[in-house]
Scaffold this active site. Structure first.
Site, short mmCIF file in Angstrom:
data_model
loop_
_atom_site.label_atom_id
_atom_site.label_comp_id
_atom_site.label_asym_id
_atom_site.label_seq_id
_atom_site.Cartn_x
_atom_site.Cartn_y
_atom_site.Cartn_z
N PRO A 73 0.82 -1.22 0.00
CA PRO A 73 0.00 0.00 0.00
C PRO A 73 0.86 1.27 0.00
O PRO A 73 1.75 1.43 0.83
CB PRO A 73 -0.78 -0.12 1.31
N THR A 74 0.59 2.15 -0.93
CA THR A 74 1.26 3.45 -0.99
C THR A 74 0.22 4.51 -1.34
O THR A 74 -0.67 4.28 -2.16
CB THR A 74 2.38 3.47 -2.05
N SER A 102 -4.24 1.58 -0.80
CA SER A 102 -4.11 2.33 0.44
C SER A 102 -5.38 3.12 0.74
O SER A 102 -6.08 3.57 -0.17
CB SER A 102 -2.93 3.29 0.34
N TYR A 125 -5.74 2.59 7.48
CA TYR A 125 -5.13 3.39 8.55
C TYR A 125 -6.16 3.51 9.68
O TYR A 125 -7.32 3.83 9.43
CB TYR A 125 -4.77 4.78 8.06
N THR A 151 -2.37 -0.95 9.23
CA THR A 151 -1.07 -0.32 9.45
C THR A 151 -1.05 0.36 10.81
O THR A 151 -1.84 1.29 11.05
CB THR A 151 -0.77 0.70 8.34
N LYS A 248 0.51 -4.57 9.92
CA LYS A 248 1.71 -4.03 9.28
C LYS A 248 2.39 -3.03 10.22
O LYS A 248 1.72 -2.19 10.84
CB LYS A 248 1.33 -3.33 7.96
N HIS A 272 7.87 1.07 7.83
CA HIS A 272 7.25 2.10 6.99
C HIS A 272 8.26 2.70 6.01
O HIS A 272 8.24 3.88 5.70
CB HIS A 272 6.64 3.21 7.85
N ILE A 306 13.42 -3.27 -0.76
CA ILE A 306 13.46 -4.27 -1.83
C ILE A 306 13.70 -3.56 -3.16
O ILE A 306 12.87 -2.80 -3.64
CB ILE A 306 12.16 -5.08 -1.89
#
Length: 385
Positions: A73-74, A102, A125, A151, A248, A272, A306
């Site tokens: 998720p971004t 997200s 969130y 998250t 997360k 994060h 990554i």
């Protein structure tokens, strides 16, 4: 071409304020750098003639994916390319990998579900009062999202000093410097800023109304932080969501245990991307201890740093069942839209397959500590944060 090449192309196309939002971390960015350094310090053991029929496919929560990396998720992806979330979701579907949307996306969860027929997860969130999360959970379930990522490591915002210097806080504030920088990046300016569709937090419109301005939506995200969120709230969300639930932001093995006790089906080892607590350890440096803590049946994923297919191999050798991608596909998106995301995913798949052949391993589930050289020494080194 590699992911770092895409990063350079993204840097050339984006104004400094936008690139720094994508690329930066909190405070001195020690954790941001540590995520990469920890992966670089791990060494793989080459094995000869182990077979070349590599199958990267992986099963997570009963769904088979073409590779063990999923889109994490971004938020605010429309600031890099118009309809950025849709491009990323479509690229993931084409590549046969998972996609996570997200809460702070610029395309609504319903639009993604209508346009992309592929496995989708939703990231929540824990903002605001309980009715906020309940409303989003109900929408995600109706729209067919199969797993929920909660998250927990951003109950207060990290001190992202690059953004503070630009005056950036979920929206671009006009200044002489920002205007000049935009004019020096005409391709971005024409497509994103002057293209008629400036990014909005579309999942949040129902809370403020369609007439809410971008500034009001951005203010809403800042006002809804909830530092009092507790494990009891996690248990409440567990009751509301019927599918797999992942937590997360786990870095500590004790928190992994508490997450499982609260009903989580999976853990995402994450700091994060170095954007919250600077000085936190690199994710891969704590992965082995968390993997040893979890009982059979728990799904363990990792994100943070990554950039190579070999990084995915290293994470799985230490016990992860897969990884979530953050910046890597975003560099591709910012560099070239949908084609850039396609390129990023293809690069990682090619590098992972090549690495698997060179270490003599044909399937991700067969990866283990035997494929790492000197893992005990590497994981105790100073470079891992």
């Amino acid at each position: 071409m590699n992911i770092d090449d895409l990063r350079r192309l993204a840097r050339a196309r984006l104004p400094r304020v936008v690139f720094d939002y994508l690329d930066g971390g909190a405070e001195d960015e020690t954790t941001l750098r540590a995520n990469r350094q920890a992966l670089d310090d791990l060494r793989l053991t080459p094995r000869l003639l182990g077979g070349g029929h590599v199958d990267l496919s992986t099963e997570i929560f009963g769904q088979r994916y073409a590779a063990p990396f999923l889109i994490g998720p971004t938020g605010l992806n429309g600031i890099y390319w118009p309809d950025g979330d849709l491009h990323i979701a479509a690229a993931a579907a084409e590549a046969g990998i998972g996609f996570t949307l997200s809460t702070a996306s610029n395309t609504s969860m319903e639009t993604i579900a209508e346009r992309v027929a592929a496995p989708r997860w939703f990231q929540l969130y824990p903002w605001g009062k309980p009715d906020f999360s309940q409303a989003l959970i109900e929408r995600a379930e109706v729209a067919g999202y199969s797993a929920l990522i909660l998250t927990l490591d951003s109950l207060v915002g990290g001190k992202r000093e690059r953004d503070l210097r630009h005056g950036f806080s979920h929206e671009i504030r006009m200044s002489a410097q920002v205007v000049l920088d935009g004019l020096l990046h005409p391709r971005w300016l024409a497509s994103v800023w002057l293209g008629g569709k400036r990014p909005r937090f579309e999942n949040l419109e129902r809370f403020l109304g369609k007439g809410a301005s971008n500034a009001e939506l951005a203010d809403f995200t800042r006002s809804q932080r909830n530092p009092q969120f507790s494990w009891d709230d996690v248990r409440r969300i567990r009751k509301q969501w019927s599918g797999p639930l992942l937590i997360k932001g786990i870095i500590c093995p004790e928190d992994a245990r508490l997450a499982r006790q609260a009903g989580a089906d999976g853990i995402v080892v994450s700091n994060h991307g170095g954007r919250q607590l600077d000085g936190a350890p690199a994710t891969v440096s704590v992965l082995e201890r968390i993997a040893d803590q979890l009982e059979d049946g728990a799904t363990l994923l990792l994100d943070g740093g990554i950039r190579r297919g070999s990084d995915v191999v290293k994470a799985m050798a230490l016990g992860a069942h897969g990884v979530l991608l953050g910046r890597a596909p975003l560099y591709g998106l910012a560099a070239g839209g949908r084609e850039g995301v396609d390129r990023a995913l293809a690069i990682l798949a090619d590098e992972m397959e090549r690495t698997m052949i060179l270490i003599g391993c044909e399937r991700p589930r067969e990866l283990g500590r035997q494929h790492l050289a000197g893992v005990e020494r590497a994981l105790s080194g100073k470079a891992l944060g």
